[in-house]
Scaffold this active site. Structure first.
Site, PDB file in Angstrom:
ATOM      1  N   SER A  11      31.690  39.574  30.850  1.00 16.53           N
ATOM      2  CA  SER A  11      31.981  40.725  31.822  1.00 16.53           C
ATOM      3  C   SER A  11      29.900  40.868  32.346  1.00 16.53           C
ATOM      4  O   SER A  11      29.428  41.121  31.576  1.00 16.53           O
ATOM      5  CB  SER A  11      32.443  41.843  31.332  1.00 16.53           C
ATOM      6  OG  SER A  11      31.739  42.399  32.542  1.00 16.53           O
ATOM      7  N   HIS A  58      34.008  37.957  35.087  1.00 17.04           N
ATOM      8  CA  HIS A  58      34.411  38.919  34.913  1.00 17.04           C
ATOM      9  C   HIS A  58      33.212  40.203  35.977  1.00 17.04           C
ATOM     10  O   HIS A  58      32.594  40.037  35.197  1.00 17.04           O
ATOM     11  CB  HIS A  58      34.908  39.058  33.978  1.00 17.04           C
ATOM     12  CG  HIS A  58      36.250  40.819  34.309  1.00 17.04           C
ATOM     13  ND1 HIS A  58      36.871  40.670  34.445  1.00 17.04           N
ATOM     14  CD2 HIS A  58      35.279  41.865  33.656  1.00 17.04           C
ATOM     15  CE1 HIS A  58      37.264  42.118  34.018  1.00 17.04           C
ATOM     16  NE2 HIS A  58      36.823  42.618  33.882  1.00 17.04           N
ATOM     17  N   ASP A  70      32.724  44.003  37.075  1.00 13.39           N
ATOM     18  CA  ASP A  70      33.493  44.793  36.798  1.00 13.39           C
ATOM     19  C   ASP A  70      33.583  45.540  38.108  1.00 13.39           C
ATOM     20  O   ASP A  70      32.033  46.411  37.790  1.00 13.39           O
ATOM     21  CB  ASP A  70      33.417  45.666  35.522  1.00 13.39           C
ATOM     22  CG  ASP A  70      33.907  45.303  34.514  1.00 13.39           C
ATOM     23  OD1 ASP A  70      33.323  44.704  33.732  1.00 13.39           O
ATOM     24  OD2 ASP A  70      35.187  44.763  34.533  1.00 13.39           O
ATOM     25  N   MET A  74      32.778  49.882  39.388  1.00 11.79           N
ATOM     26  CA  MET A  74      33.829  51.441  39.292  1.00 11.79           C
ATOM     27  C   MET A  74      33.386  52.466  40.241  1.00 11.79           C
ATOM     28  O   MET A  74      32.408  51.796  40.628  1.00 11.79           O
ATOM     29  CB  MET A  74      32.616  51.660  37.470  1.00 11.79           C
ATOM     30  CG  MET A  74      33.015  50.614  36.922  1.00 11.79           C
ATOM     31  SD  MET A  74      32.536  50.593  35.539  1.00 11.79           S
ATOM     32  CE  MET A  74      32.441  50.000  34.329  1.00 11.79           C
ATOM     33  N   HIS A 120      37.590  43.020  38.796  1.00 10.56           N
ATOM     34  CA  HIS A 120      38.452  44.410  38.481  1.00 10.56           C
ATOM     35  C   HIS A 120      38.286  45.421  38.564  1.00 10.56           C
ATOM     36  O   HIS A 120      37.097  46.142  38.442  1.00 10.56           O
ATOM     37  CB  HIS A 120      38.237  44.264  36.821  1.00 10.56           C
ATOM     38  CG  HIS A 120      38.434  45.138  35.897  1.00 10.56           C
ATOM     39  ND1 HIS A 120      38.177  45.822  34.269  1.00 10.56           N
ATOM     40  CD2 HIS A 120      39.487  45.978  35.736  1.00 10.56           C
ATOM     41  CE1 HIS A 120      39.013  46.840  33.912  1.00 10.56           C
ATOM     42  NE2 HIS A 120      39.527  46.812  35.223  1.00 10.56           N
ATOM     43  N   MET A 161      38.277  48.928  39.132  1.00  8.00           N
ATOM     44  CA  MET A 161      38.105  50.340  38.089  1.00  8.00           C
ATOM     45  C   MET A 161      37.508  51.662  38.861  1.00  8.00           C
ATOM     46  O   MET A 161      37.373  51.933  38.787  1.00  8.00           O
ATOM     47  CB  MET A 161      37.121  50.382  36.798  1.00  8.00           C
ATOM     48  CG  MET A 161      37.913  49.522  35.821  1.00  8.00           C
ATOM     49  SD  MET A 161      36.420  49.269  34.871  1.00  8.00           S
ATOM     50  CE  MET A 161      35.608  48.226  35.396  1.00  8.00           C
ATOM     51  N   MET A 182      44.023  46.013  29.050  1.00 11.10           N
ATOM     52  CA  MET A 182      42.482  46.975  28.428  1.00 11.10           C
ATOM     53  C   MET A 182      42.392  47.635  26.497  1.00 11.10           C
ATOM     54  O   MET A 182      43.343  48.011  26.538  1.00 11.10           O
ATOM     55  CB  MET A 182      42.272  48.559  29.134  1.00 11.10           C
ATOM     56  CG  MET A 182      41.567  48.625  30.485  1.00 11.10           C
ATOM     57  SD  MET A 182      40.205  46.833  31.237  1.00 11.10           S
ATOM     58  CE  MET A 182      39.118  47.505  30.280  1.00 11.10           C
ATOM     59  N   ASP A 235      40.358  42.833  27.682  1.00 17.49           N
ATOM     60  CA  ASP A 235      39.096  43.391  27.678  1.00 17.49           C
ATOM     61  C   ASP A 235      38.479  44.232  27.428  1.00 17.49           C
ATOM     62  O   ASP A 235      39.107  45.765  27.312  1.00 17.49           O
ATOM     63  CB  ASP A 235      39.331  43.897  29.351  1.00 17.49           C
ATOM     64  CG  ASP A 235      38.083  44.386  30.122  1.00 17.49           C
ATOM     65  OD1 ASP A 235      38.078  44.740  31.706  1.00 17.49           O
ATOM     66  OD2 ASP A 235      36.981  43.881  29.803  1.00 17.49           O
TER      67      ASP A 235
HETATM   68  C1  DX5 Z   1      34.992  48.269  30.580  1.00 19.09           C
HETATM   69  C2  DX5 Z   1      35.188  47.353  31.515  1.00 19.09           C
HETATM   70  C3  DX5 Z   1      35.052  45.694  30.199  1.00 19.09           C
HETATM   71  C4  DX5 Z   1      33.699  46.296  29.536  1.00 19.09           C
HETATM   72  C5  DX5 Z   1      33.589  45.344  28.351  1.00 19.09           C
HETATM   73  O1  DX5 Z   1      35.308  49.373  31.730  1.00 19.09           O
HETATM   74  O2  DX5 Z   1      36.062  46.957  32.111  1.00 19.09           O
HETATM   75  O3  DX5 Z   1      35.049  44.612  31.343  1.00 19.09           O
HETATM   76  O4  DX5 Z   1      32.805  45.554  30.716  1.00 19.09           O
HETATM   77  O5  DX5 Z   1      32.683  44.780  28.312  1.00 19.09           O
HETATM   78  P1  DX5 Z   1      32.412  44.551  26.549  1.00 19.09           P
HETATM   79  O6  DX5 Z   1      32.880  43.349  25.713  1.00 19.09           O
HETATM   80  O7  DX5 Z   1      30.698  45.168  26.185  1.00 19.09           O
HETATM   81  O8  DX5 Z   1      33.104  45.618  26.000  1.00 19.09           O
HETATM   82 ZN    ZN Z   2      36.632  44.350  33.014  1.00 14.89          ZN
END
Ligand code: DX5
Ligand code: ZN
Length: 229
Positions: free
Chosen positions: A22, A47, A49, A51, A80, A82, A151, A189
């Site tokens: 990620s 990956h 992320d 947000m 991903h 969110m 998650m 994840d």
């Molecule tokens: C959290 C993300 C994850 C996170 C994983 O909301 O969706 O992908 O970045 O990071 P680690 O591996 O550090 O938990």
């Molecule tokens: Zn993620």
């Protein structure tokens, strides 16, 4: 219609184990360099992320960053979302070069329409669940999915501790996938590292997202990724 690369994510076998670092944990001042290193370091997928500061209490990056990173790697971009209203942004991320797009089953809008929209744009489609959301919430969509993202932390931040109570949910979803008779990837994840990688693989996960345990590992990217495979 987008002139898309053949979608490598849908070509992956559901039985192997893939590592998806990620980039949320990468150096945001040098994201291109971070992404460019991943293929040589043995990563299978990138990956990404995304947000919105509303669905989760954090802001990260948007389609313009994905577009800027696209030319730095041939690896599939596993995006991903969110976001509270992901349907507003699907096309922008597909145009930016996403290969796979996952939305949250808890998000607003008609989930089935959002999944159809993702696939109509040539991307593979996934659903993700917060830790508190039961596996049964996926049932109406199983015949539409290419991937389920479980998650193992509350979404929003990297560096959190793995929630071991999510392993039973992984097993439950793995059984739902088997019953669906579809080639659906099960991705986990949050808090994934060498101490729990085999546990989640045995629970049925074939794609492991890892941020901190990869990018903050003193052993370096290559060794960090090897410990998860
Ligand atoms: C959290 C993300 C994850 C996170 C994983 O909301 O969706 O992908 O970045 O990071 P680690 O591996 O550090 O938990
Ligand atoms: Zn993620």
């Amino acid at each position: 219609m987008l002139n898309r690369r053949p979608n490598p994510l849908s070509a992956l076998e559901a039985t192997a184990a893939y590592v998806a670092p990620s980039i949320l944990a990468a150096d945001f001042a040098n994201l291109g360099a971070a992404v460019a290193q991943l293929e040589d370091a043995g990563a299978d997928i990138v990956h990404v992320d995304v947000m919105d500061g509303h669905f989760v209490p954090n802001l990260s990056l948007g389609p313009a960053i994905v577009k800027a990173l696209r030319s730095y790697s041939n690896l599939p971009f596993d995006v991903h979302l969110m976001l509270s209203q992901p349907y507003k942004y699907i096309e922008a991320f597909a145009q930016a070069g996403a290969d796979h797009i996952t939305v949250h089953v808890e998000s607003e809008g008609a989930i089935a329409c959002t999944l159809e929209q993702i696939k109509a744009l040539g991307c593979s489609a996934g659903l993700s669940l917060r830790p508190g959301t039961p596996a049964s919430s996926l049932r109406p969509y199983m015949q539409m999915l290419d991937l389920v993202l479980v998650m193992s932390v509350e979404p929003g931040f990297g560096g959190q501790s793995f929630m071991a109570e999510q392993v039973d949910k992984m097993r439950e979803i793995s059984a739902m996938i088997a019953a669906s008779k579809r080639n659906i990837h099960l991705e986990v994840d949050g808090g994934i590292d060498a101490s729990n990688a085999s546990l989640v693989r045995q629970a049925g996960c074939n794609m492991l997202v890892a941020g901190s345990s990869v990018f903050n590992n003193p052993l370096g990217l290559k060794k960090a990724i090897q410990t998860l495979q």
